[in-house]
Scaffold this active site. Structure first.
Site, PDB file in Angstrom:
ATOM      1  N   ASP A  61     -22.196 -42.092 -14.796  1.00  0.00           N
ATOM      2  CA  ASP A  61     -21.987 -41.606 -13.432  1.00  0.00           C
ATOM      3  C   ASP A  61     -22.440 -42.723 -12.495  1.00  0.00           C
ATOM      4  OD1 ASP A  61     -21.621 -39.740 -11.233  1.00  0.00           O
ATOM      5  OD2 ASP A  61     -23.786 -39.489 -11.168  1.00  0.00           O
ATOM      6  N   SER A  62     -22.158 -42.557 -11.216  1.00  0.00           N
ATOM      7  CA  SER A  62     -22.624 -43.532 -10.237  1.00  0.00           C
ATOM      8  C   SER A  62     -24.145 -43.502 -10.095  1.00  0.00           C
ATOM      9  CB  SER A  62     -22.010 -43.212  -8.875  1.00  0.00           C
ATOM     10  OG  SER A  62     -22.380 -41.895  -8.519  1.00  0.00           O
ATOM     11  N   CYS A  74     -18.518 -38.170 -13.645  1.00  0.00           N
ATOM     12  CA  CYS A  74     -18.455 -38.392 -12.205  1.00  0.00           C
ATOM     13  C   CYS A  74     -17.014 -38.114 -11.779  1.00  0.00           C
ATOM     14  CB  CYS A  74     -18.828 -39.842 -11.914  1.00  0.00           C
ATOM     15  SG  CYS A  74     -18.494 -40.373 -10.234  1.00  0.00           S
TER      16      CYS A  74
HETATM   17  N1  DGL Z   1     -21.508 -37.778  -8.881  1.00  0.00           N
HETATM   18  C1  DGL Z   1     -20.390 -38.377  -8.200  1.00  0.00           C
HETATM   19  C2  DGL Z   1     -19.122 -37.537  -8.379  1.00  0.00           C
HETATM   20  O1  DGL Z   1     -19.094 -36.644  -9.167  1.00  0.00           O
HETATM   21  C3  DGL Z   1     -20.613 -38.495  -6.726  1.00  0.00           C
HETATM   22  C4  DGL Z   1     -21.626 -39.420  -6.264  1.00  0.00           C
HETATM   23  C5  DGL Z   1     -21.059 -40.673  -5.663  1.00  0.00           C
HETATM   24  O2  DGL Z   1     -20.331 -40.624  -4.660  1.00  0.00           O
HETATM   25  O3  DGL Z   1     -21.368 -41.697  -6.213  1.00  0.00           O
HETATM   26  O4  DGL Z   1     -18.144 -37.776  -7.736  1.00  0.00           O
END
Ligand code: DGL
Length: 266
Positions: A11-12, A74
């Site tokens: 994920d980010s 993500c």
């Molecule tokens: N967790 C990311 C998602 O599901 C969002 C966070 C981000 O914008 O980096 O899109």
């Protein structure tokens, strides 16, 4: 049915830990490596090309560290990079994302119903949920709204309930997200605001989060003889003690973040 042993999840930042936790709880895997690309957070405001390059680099890191499957935890990366990551690893490494299992769940459970979607700008602007749902079942009405401030609101975790509720109300009031049957949390951070969202909508709106839906999908596709205890490692592209504290909250238990040099350029 497939056999699973070591899964790589990314994920980010730390939002994907909600998905990683559910994956670990399936008992399917001997090992899990998590990569949080904190150096590039938030993905939701980045271009598709930037997210694609991060996603390929991280996926390669996971495979080089022995992962035999990848979960893109993500929505922004799932929307932008799933096809590319799948093509890059061709048939060798199964890739699951957080969007397709959610789309299948909505198609199965909400025909003819009204479904709301909230997420980052990247996810909402991609139109990917609407496209995939309406292609299969045009009777489902999908209304989406970008709610980018919710990510820093969750990551910071310093704000009062009053302010959280005000921001939620500001984003969600209006004509689009009324009389819903379900709301898709199209960002893996948002489960941490599930109580506030449930309070806002009251009974009768199902709040759908990808963690359990992804875990159910994996359980349906894999052999599980004895539930396994999963050994976990957590890497980040940038480290701060504050992130480590938040990460523990997202994952629900004590964890240590290891700083990876993957994106270091010196
Ligand atoms: N967790 C990311 C998602 O599901 C969002 C966070 C981000 O914008 O980096 O899109």
């Amino acid at each position: 049915m497939k056999k699973a042993s070591k899964i790589g999840v990314f994920d980010s930042g730390i939002g994907g830990l909600t998905v990683a936790k559910a994956i670990v709880e399936t008992g399917l895997y001997n090992e899990m490596i998590y990569f949080g690309d904190i150096a590039h957070l938030p993905y939701g405001d980045k271009s598709e090309a930037a997210i694609q390059s991060y996603a390929i680099k991280i996926s390669r890191f996971l495979v080089e560290n022995g992962c035999d499957s990848i979960a893109i935890a993500c929505n922004s990366a799932s929307a932008s990079a799933t096809n590319l990551v799948k093509e890059y690893f061709v048939h060798n490494t199964p890739v699951i994302n957080v969007i397709d299992p959610m789309v299948d769940h909505v198609l199965k459970n909400y025909p003819g119903k009204k479904v709301g979607l909230i997420g980052t700008k990247r996810t909402i602007d991609s139109g990917i949920y609407e496209k995939k749902i309406l292609e299969e079942d045009p009777s489902i009405q999908v209304y989406s709204h970008a709610t980018p401030l919710l990510v820093p609101l969750i990551e910071e975790d310093k704000f009062s309930d009053h302010l959280k509720n005000e921001i939620i109300r500001e984003y969600l009031h209006g004509e689009k997200l009324v009389s819903l049957d379900a709301l898709i949390l199209g960002c893996t951070h948002y489960p941490l605001l599930k109580n506030e969202l449930e309070n806002y909508f009251g009974n009768g709106v199902d709040i759908l989060e990808s963690s359990t839906i992804v875990a159910d999908k994996l359980l349906s596709e894999h052999v599980r003889n004895e539930p396994k205890t999963t050994e976990c490692r957590f890497f980040v592209s940038d480290y701060t003690p504050a992130f480590e504290r938040s990460a523990r909250k997202f994952f629900g238990r004590e964890i240590n973040l290891e700083r990876s040099k993957l994106f270091d350029s010196f």
